[in-house]
Design a protein around this motif. Structure first.
Motif, short mmCIF file in Angstrom:
data_model
loop_
_atom_site.label_atom_id
_atom_site.label_comp_id
_atom_site.label_asym_id
_atom_site.label_seq_id
_atom_site.Cartn_x
_atom_site.Cartn_y
_atom_site.Cartn_z
N VAL A 527 63.13 -15.27 3.20
CA VAL A 527 62.32 -14.00 3.38
C VAL A 527 62.76 -12.58 3.82
CG1 VAL A 527 60.05 -12.88 2.45
CG2 VAL A 527 60.37 -15.07 1.77
N THR A 528 62.55 -11.44 3.98
CA THR A 528 62.98 -10.71 4.45
C THR A 528 62.66 -9.11 4.01
OG1 THR A 528 65.28 -9.39 5.57
CG2 THR A 528 64.85 -9.84 2.95
N THR A 529 62.62 -8.39 5.01
CA THR A 529 61.78 -7.25 4.37
C THR A 529 63.25 -5.92 4.93
OG1 THR A 529 60.59 -7.08 6.48
CG2 THR A 529 59.62 -8.05 4.88
N ASN A 530 64.20 -6.23 5.13
CA ASN A 530 65.46 -5.26 5.38
C ASN A 530 66.17 -5.22 4.88
OD1 ASN A 530 64.60 -5.85 8.92
ND2 ASN A 530 65.84 -7.64 8.78
N GLY A 537 63.47 5.60 3.59
CA GLY A 537 62.99 6.36 2.58
C GLY A 537 63.76 5.41 0.93
N ASP A 538 65.23 5.45 1.06
CA ASP A 538 66.29 5.33 0.62
C ASP A 538 65.84 4.26 0.31
OD1 ASP A 538 68.42 5.96 -0.97
OD2 ASP A 538 69.69 4.70 0.15
N ALA A 539 66.04 3.24 1.68
CA ALA A 539 66.24 1.70 1.30
C ALA A 539 64.77 1.31 0.73
CB ALA A 539 66.55 0.84 2.47
N SER A 546 69.30 -7.05 0.32
CA SER A 546 69.38 -7.06 1.66
C SER A 546 70.03 -6.62 2.85
CB SER A 546 67.66 -8.39 1.67
OG SER A 546 69.22 -9.33 1.16
N CYS A 547 69.27 -6.86 4.01
CA CYS A 547 70.32 -7.33 5.24
C CYS A 547 69.51 -8.45 6.27
CB CYS A 547 70.91 -6.45 5.92
SG CYS A 547 69.62 -4.90 6.07
N PRO A 548 68.91 -9.76 6.06
CA PRO A 548 68.67 -10.33 6.45
C PRO A 548 68.24 -10.62 8.29
CG PRO A 548 68.85 -11.06 4.65
CD PRO A 548 69.98 -10.13 4.98
N GLY A 574 67.30 -7.58 -6.38
CA GLY A 574 67.35 -9.19 -7.04
C GLY A 574 66.72 -10.27 -5.61
N ASP A 575 66.21 -9.74 -4.86
CA ASP A 575 65.51 -10.89 -4.47
C ASP A 575 64.20 -11.35 -5.31
OD1 ASP A 575 64.37 -12.42 -2.41
OD2 ASP A 575 64.85 -11.42 -0.63
#
Length: 624
Positions: A527-530, A537-539, A546-548, A574-575
């Motif tokens: 799981v990632t929050t990156n 804001g855009d992300a 994602s960028c884990p 998609g995650d």
């Protein structure tokens, strides 16, 4: 070793080519070839560091032989009594009693020598099991501040020589009992176990500022933490008036501080009001005075925080150090280990003095004697000896439970103290070291991050030099820990697809070999929050990709990687685990909840201990 003639002769050769002092200059006048004694001073410093005067002493003068013949003939007298009366043999052996000074006073030389030999023999295991500190990476590294050699030096001072004053000697055994050596080793084990809990694990000399008030670290924590006021911890009873006098304008700055990200700087005291440490910006803010838990918003006279291996703190403790070990003892004509250290005027000497390597241990041993060995509330020595004589060192918990009751602390401290006590006994070979572990051995692999799974090459490594590109070497990278199980000579890889009884391919939690069902581990989902975006804001709005690993190279050109994005859902990403990430973004690894909360170093999104580094667990409800 303080004769300058040798170094002067060397200087004469080096400086003016004179091999036969006294050396002449260009005239007939004798010159001094020593460069203002600089070479002599440097030479003396090397001798002091090597302790030459201690280890290479000149031999003592031989004792004169007695006169071979008497000066006059002895007088031969007649016996005045008859034959001596034959006494009946004793009915039982005489009872051997301990000297009254054995336990509380100076230990016998035999006990000191035995304990020193034992520590020296096991010094490697002693260091490996006990003298290890937590690194911010989560690994245990050899302690920088606490070493076996410094422990041995301190133990020597606290058991022999000038000593710390009567009734203040560190106990190392009685010197006559069959279990004397083991008595001393158990006392050392309990002491070092407390040292690990207090300081060694954190590799700290000065007390860490760890207590937060309204999510801020008050600078006034130096006055006291957990609601205590260190400058009000005065002596009572027979020691009343022994405490140090508080000087409101004293200025002392600590030497060490915590290593977690955003940790406050070393504690200090001076005549001023103070604010707080902002762990986000990494700066002090003094615009608004900030109170500690006790209500102090200044640091006047707050110089009595914890120091050394047992974190001695409070004006009473420092006063007793000065009375027995420091300048006060010397001024009053009593033996003193440190006659030129006034612990009341310079309490920070424990951490900054050139002898701090042993002071950190010595002050802790002294405090142990005062609070544990001389305790009036607990039968420390009778329980210790009963524990040793019983011989059930791994299973009998009566002694360590009593020590834990005496010392108290958080539940995590009690558990850690017990574990370290048993490790100390293993270090001394009193408990056999278990080598029959059935756990899967840990391997190190190359990856972009410890939690990285999808982009890891899973190349085995020993150091970072074995990895290529941006990958580093990580221990126990769970995404790469693949094991094989053999059933009927068929190797089945856990986490790999299999076939059912009809030949159909299956994946997931189980595979069938013959008629038996083989449970498997599903592939690890990280799981990632990156997420990538032009701005945070855009992300957070798009959740496009994602960028884990947290690196920009995982994002498309023109986009950057942003962290702490918990707003993404299954509808716009998609995650498949983003929703879980939102629910578990407050899970962090640590030794205990407070450790995880203070560091906020490693996340464990799925809430399992398996996601954390060695010796750490996953804790929830942590707002970093």
């Amino acid at each position: 070793y303080r004769d300058f003639s040798f170094v002067d002769a060397v200087s004469g050769i080096l400086n003016i080519g004179c091999h036969d002092p006294p050396c002449m200059g260009f005239g007939n006048a004798v010159v001094e070839p020593h460069n203002k004694r600089e070479r002599n001073d440097t030479f003396q410093r090397f001798l002091n560091q090597l302790q030459v005067a201690r280890f290479f002493r000149p031999p003592s003068k031989p004792t004169p032989m007695p006169s071979p013949v008497p000066t006059e003939d002895p007088t031969a007298g007649e016996p005045t009594t008859g034959f001596p009366t034959a006494l009946d043999p004793p009915t039982e052996l005489p009872t051997v009693t301990a000297s009254p000074t054995v336990i509380q006073g100076r230990p016998p030389e035999e006990a000191v020598e035995a304990i020193e030999d034992k520590v020296s023999f096991h010094e490697a295991r002693f260091a490996d099991l006990l003298l290890r500190s937590a690194h911010p990476s989560g690994e245990l590294w050899p302690s920088y501040l606490y070493t076996v050699r410094s422990f041995q030096s301190a133990l020597k001072k606290m058991t022999s020589g000038v000593g710390p004053g009567e009734k203040n000697f560190f106990y190392v055994g009685d010197g006559y009992s069959a279990n004397s050596l083991k008595y001393g080793l158990v006392n050392i084990a309990a002491f070092v176990a407390q040292g690990v809990v207090q300081s060694i694990y954190y590799d700290a000399c000065d007390e860490n500022s760890w207590e937060m008030i309204d999510y801020r670290y008050p600078i006034s924590n130096s006055c006291g933490q957990e609601g205590k006021s260190y400058q009000q911890m005065v002596c009572d009873g027979n020691e009343e008036g022994m405490e140090c006098e508080v000087d409101p304008v004293m200025v002392v700055r600590g030497m060490t501080h915590a290593k977690w990200v955003g940790a406050p700087p070393p504690m200090r005291c001076e005549d001023r009001s103070v604010g707080y440490w902002d762990h986000v910006t990494g700066m002090e803010n003094h615009e608004i005075p900030t109170k500690n838990k006790r209500g102090r918003s200044d640091i006047k006279g707050c110089c009595w925080w914890g120091r050394g291996v047992l974190q001695v703190r409070g004006v009473c403790t420092y006063g007793k150090l000065n009375h027995w070990l420091g300048a006060k003892a010397f001024m009053e004509g009593r033996p003193s280990l440190y006659p030129n250290i006034d612990f009341c005027k310079d309490p920070g000497a424990i951490c900054h003095d050139k002898r701090s390597h042993e002071l950190r241990w010595v002050t802790g041993m002294f405090h142990w004697v005062q609070t544990v060995q001389r305790s009036r509330e607990y039968d420390y020595f009778p329980v210790l000896k009963k524990y040793v004589d019983g011989g059930r060192y791994a299973n009998d918990v009566t002694f360590i439970d009593m020590v834990n009751t005496m010392l108290g602390g958080r539940p995590a401290d009690v558990t850690k103290r017990k574990e370290m006590f048993l490790d100390a006994l293993r270090a001394f070979n009193m408990i056999e070291v278990e080598n029959n572990s059935t756990q899967t051995p840990a391997f190190a692999y190359c990856a972009l991050g410890w939690n990285d799974a999808s982009r890891s090459t899973c190349t085995e490594c020993e150091t970072n030099m074995d990895c290529t590109g941006l990958e580093l070497c990580y221990a126990e990278l769970k995404a790469c820990n693949v094991t094989e199980e053999v059933v009927d000579d068929v190797a089945i890889t856990e986490g790999a697809p299999g076939n059912d009884a009809t030949g159909n391919n299956i994946t997931g939690d189980a595979a069938v070999i013959g008629d038996s069902l083989l449970t498997m581990t599903a592939p690890l989902s990280i799981v990632t929050t990156n997420y990538c975006g032009k701005t945070w804001g855009d992300a957070a709005e798009k959740c496009a990709s994602s960028c884990p690993s947290g690196m920009n190279i995982e994002c498309a050109p023109g986009l950057s990687c942003f962290g702490d994005i918990t707003t993404c859902t299954n509808d716009n990403s998609g995650d498949s685990h983003v929703a879980l990430a939102k629910a578990s973004s407050s899970n962090y690894c640590g030794v205990d909840w407070s450790d995880a909360h203070s560091k906020c170093w490693e996340t464990c999104p799925q809430g399992t201990d398996a996601e954390c580094p060695t010796n750490q667990k996953c804790f929830a409800d942590i707002q970093c």
